[in-house]
Design an enzyme around this catalytic site. Structure first.
Site, PDB file in Angstrom:
ATOM      1  N   CYS A 153      44.150  44.870  51.122  1.00 26.88           N
ATOM      2  CA  CYS A 153      44.011  45.031  52.563  1.00 26.88           C
ATOM      3  C   CYS A 153      45.295  45.693  53.068  1.00 26.88           C
ATOM      4  O   CYS A 153      46.025  45.153  53.886  1.00 26.88           O
ATOM      5  CB  CYS A 153      43.782  43.689  53.244  1.00 26.88           C
ATOM      6  SG  CYS A 153      43.400  43.870  55.006  1.00 26.88           S
ATOM      7  N   GLY A 208      37.806  33.153  49.703  1.00 23.16           N
ATOM      8  CA  GLY A 208      36.434  33.024  49.252  1.00 23.16           C
ATOM      9  C   GLY A 208      35.396  33.905  49.892  1.00 23.16           C
ATOM     10  O   GLY A 208      34.212  33.808  49.542  1.00 23.16           O
ATOM     11  N   LYS A 222      34.859  37.282  49.668  1.00 18.71           N
ATOM     12  CA  LYS A 222      34.264  38.178  48.677  1.00 18.71           C
ATOM     13  C   LYS A 222      33.551  37.387  47.593  1.00 18.71           C
ATOM     14  O   LYS A 222      32.521  37.820  47.064  1.00 18.71           O
ATOM     15  CB  LYS A 222      35.335  39.090  48.077  1.00 18.71           C
ATOM     16  CG  LYS A 222      35.972  40.044  49.089  1.00 18.71           C
ATOM     17  CD  LYS A 222      37.006  40.937  48.418  1.00 18.71           C
ATOM     18  CE  LYS A 222      37.716  41.817  49.424  1.00 18.71           C
ATOM     19  NZ  LYS A 222      38.606  41.036  50.327  1.00 18.71           N
ATOM     20  N   ASP A 243      41.220  41.456  43.861  1.00 22.74           N
ATOM     21  CA  ASP A 243      41.568  41.535  45.287  1.00 22.74           C
ATOM     22  C   ASP A 243      43.009  41.052  45.400  1.00 22.74           C
ATOM     23  O   ASP A 243      43.276  39.900  45.732  1.00 22.74           O
ATOM     24  CB  ASP A 243      40.608  40.665  46.087  1.00 22.74           C
ATOM     25  CG  ASP A 243      40.835  40.773  47.590  1.00 22.74           C
ATOM     26  OD1 ASP A 243      41.522  41.723  48.017  1.00 22.74           O
ATOM     27  OD2 ASP A 243      40.334  39.901  48.319  1.00 22.74           O
ATOM     28  N   CYS A 280      41.222  36.952  42.031  1.00 22.41           N
ATOM     29  CA  CYS A 280      42.127  36.445  43.081  1.00 22.41           C
ATOM     30  C   CYS A 280      41.246  36.014  44.243  1.00 22.41           C
ATOM     31  O   CYS A 280      41.177  36.687  45.265  1.00 22.41           O
ATOM     32  CB  CYS A 280      43.117  37.519  43.518  1.00 22.41           C
ATOM     33  SG  CYS A 280      43.918  38.418  42.173  1.00 22.41           S
ATOM     34  N   ALA A 281      40.568  34.888  44.103  1.00 21.92           N
ATOM     35  CA  ALA A 281      39.378  34.612  44.907  1.00 21.92           C
ATOM     36  C   ALA A 281      39.642  34.055  46.302  1.00 21.92           C
ATOM     37  O   ALA A 281      38.802  34.208  47.185  1.00 21.92           O
ATOM     38  CB  ALA A 281      38.458  33.647  44.149  1.00 21.92           C
ATOM     39  N   GLY A 282      40.754  33.380  46.532  1.00 19.47           N
ATOM     40  CA  GLY A 282      40.959  32.744  47.825  1.00 19.47           C
ATOM     41  C   GLY A 282      41.082  33.742  48.962  1.00 19.47           C
ATOM     42  O   GLY A 282      41.623  34.826  48.761  1.00 19.47           O
TER      43      GLY A 282
END
Length: 475
Positions: free
Chosen positions: A411, A297, A299, A358, A293-295
């Site tokens: 988070c 970016g 991490k 994430d 779940c990269a956006g």
């Protein structure tokens, strides 16, 4: 408690009256003098309450378009962010001072009254100045017809300080009274208390009301933390992350290392959970990593830099095309392949050595960075997210090879989207918990059983949660 009850959704006005924004804010050329920072703050607050805008996006544009810099920009920022953080408490006090339900007032008047009340109750601005400037603002931006009402209400607000008002409005219900004092919806206070306990709840809530510094991440192998610190001219080394630098002031985009991709903006807590994934011992191959779940970016950039030092590669998956573009920018020059797709269906089973999940979450761990967020969230938002979080974590375990490591990150400290998600996926079998030993040793007070939990009031980071799982079967 909160400023937006169920019958009044965030951003819905009580009147069709159009806002009369400063002509300079529209971006058009004007011969008018520079716009007063209080007017800029009012326009930013109105954009948030009426248009569902985000303060961190609209305010910088407004400051630039109105030529507000230095102290004026700092004042406009404090007024905007502080007022938005405190909306629930301010509206409760305004209701008591006016003797009426503020929901029945037109929204732009409420915005102006909240702006004035914030100055009276939270800042060291002389009361007469706060009242006078707000009444002038009401005349110019709302209507001269309601300026007398604004003057009367604000004078009543000024008759007591914040402590006196919260004491007067206290009900004897501990959670209600703490939520009023620290400007949080009561349901959020309850969720935090379920994790930290009653004694630690007040400092946890208070920390959300303190504007955090900008944290930078020095991409390993590209720039050292020392060189980044020197380039920022006074930036301090982060307390916990080996790559963190605290930016003392200014626009991070103007720092050469950030502009050229050697470093990026990233909360230190976000850095720590990514580094823990990379630092977890792993037997066998360690060349194929996935960020599921990269956006946007942050991490990905850090993991990609760490992967480059180990001759590993990273596949970064993001479902939203515009966020995938941000990931590509963050990972430029690194051994990262960006995929636009759904993390629940991406990739081949048993193909990855390390996987970061994430997960999309409520974001309640970053309330100090998003001033309006606490008043927009509902408890039902979490219930809607939990199924997705479970599916993404299950997909992360599907992608990991036997013996591979999966990091589940949110988070948010809320039990429903942290511990309960992990426990529900573990019940399906094929995985075991791994204690995040590196982070526990590095950061005192970060242990939450076999998980890791960071907090603004303990660590100066966002409230990041981390669970590590090792795949034990071929699920």
């Amino acid at each position: 408690m909160g400023p937006r009850p169920p019958d009044r959704e965030p951003g819905v006005r009580m009147s069709d009256k159009k806002r009369r924004r400063s002509p300079r804010v529209s971006g058009e050329e004007s011969d008018r003098p520079k716009v007063n920072p209080r007017r800029v703050a009012f326009d930013a607050i109105s954009a948030v309450t009426a248009d569902n805008a985000y303060a961190n996006l609209v305010l910088p544009r407004m400051l630039a378009e109105t030529d507000n810099t230095g102290r004026d920009a700092a004042l406009a920022t404090e007024l905007t962010y502080g007022t938005l953080r405190s909306l629930g408490t301010l509206e409760a006090i305004l209701a008591a001072a006016s003797g009426r339900d503020v929901r029945q007032l037109q929204q732009d008047l409420v915005d102006a009254l909240c702006l004035g009340a914030y100055q009276l109750l939270y800042m060291r601005i002389p009361p007469h100045a706060a009242v006078a400037t707000t009444v002038s603002l009401v005349k110019a931006a709302v209507s001269p017809r309601v300026s007398g009402l604004a003057n009367a209400v604000l004078r009543k607000v000024a008759a007591k300080d914040l402590e006196e008002w919260t004491t007067e409005l206290a009900t004897g219900d501990r959670l209600h009274d703490l939520s009023l004092r620290y400007a949080h919806p009561q349901w959020i206070s309850a969720e935090f208390e379920a994790v930290v306990g009653p004694d630690e709840l007040p400092p946890a809530l208070a920390a959300d009301n303190v504007a955090p510094p900008v944290h930078l991440c020095a991409k390993p192998g590209r720039i050292t933390k020392g060189d980044l610190s020197r380039e920022t001219r006074g930036g301090e080394h982060g307390q916990w992350s080996p790559y963190a630098v605290y930016l003392p002031s200014g626009d991070p985009g103007r720092i050469r290392a950030v502009a050229t991709g050697l470093a990026h903006v990233q909360d230190e807590g976000s850095q720590l959970v990514a580094v823990q994934l990379a630092e977890t011992p792993l037997e066998g191959a360690d060349t194929a990593w996935i960020d599921l779940c990269a956006g946007p970016g942050g991490k990905t950039g850090l993991l990609g830099a760490l992967a480059a030092q180990r001759d590993a590669t990273l596949d970064a998956v993001e479902i939203q095309p515009h966020r995938a573009e941000l990931v590509s920018k963050a990972a430029r020059g690194l051994p990262v392949t960006v995929h636009t797709g759904d993390g629940r269906t991406f990739g081949k089973a048993n193909s990855a050595d390390r996987v970061l999940v994430d997960a999309p979450c409520s974001g309640l761990g970053a309330l100090r960075r998003r001033p309006e967020a606490r008043w927009r969230k509902q408890r039902s938002d979490i219930d809607d997210l939990v199924p997705l979080q479970r599916e993404l974590l299950a997909s992360g375990l599907r992608l990991a090879r036997p013996g591979g490591i999966v990091a589940y990150v949110t988070c948010s400290p809320v039990i429903a989207e942290t511990e309960e998600v992990v426990e529900s996926v573990l019940k399906a079998g094929g995985a075991e918990l791994v204690r995040p030993e590196w982070l526990h040793k590095k950061v005192p007070g970060s242990a939450r059983g076999d998980f890791a939990q960071l907090w603004p009031h303990r660590h100066g980071t966002d409230a990041m949660f981390l669970a590590l799982l090792r795949k034990t079967g071929n699920r």
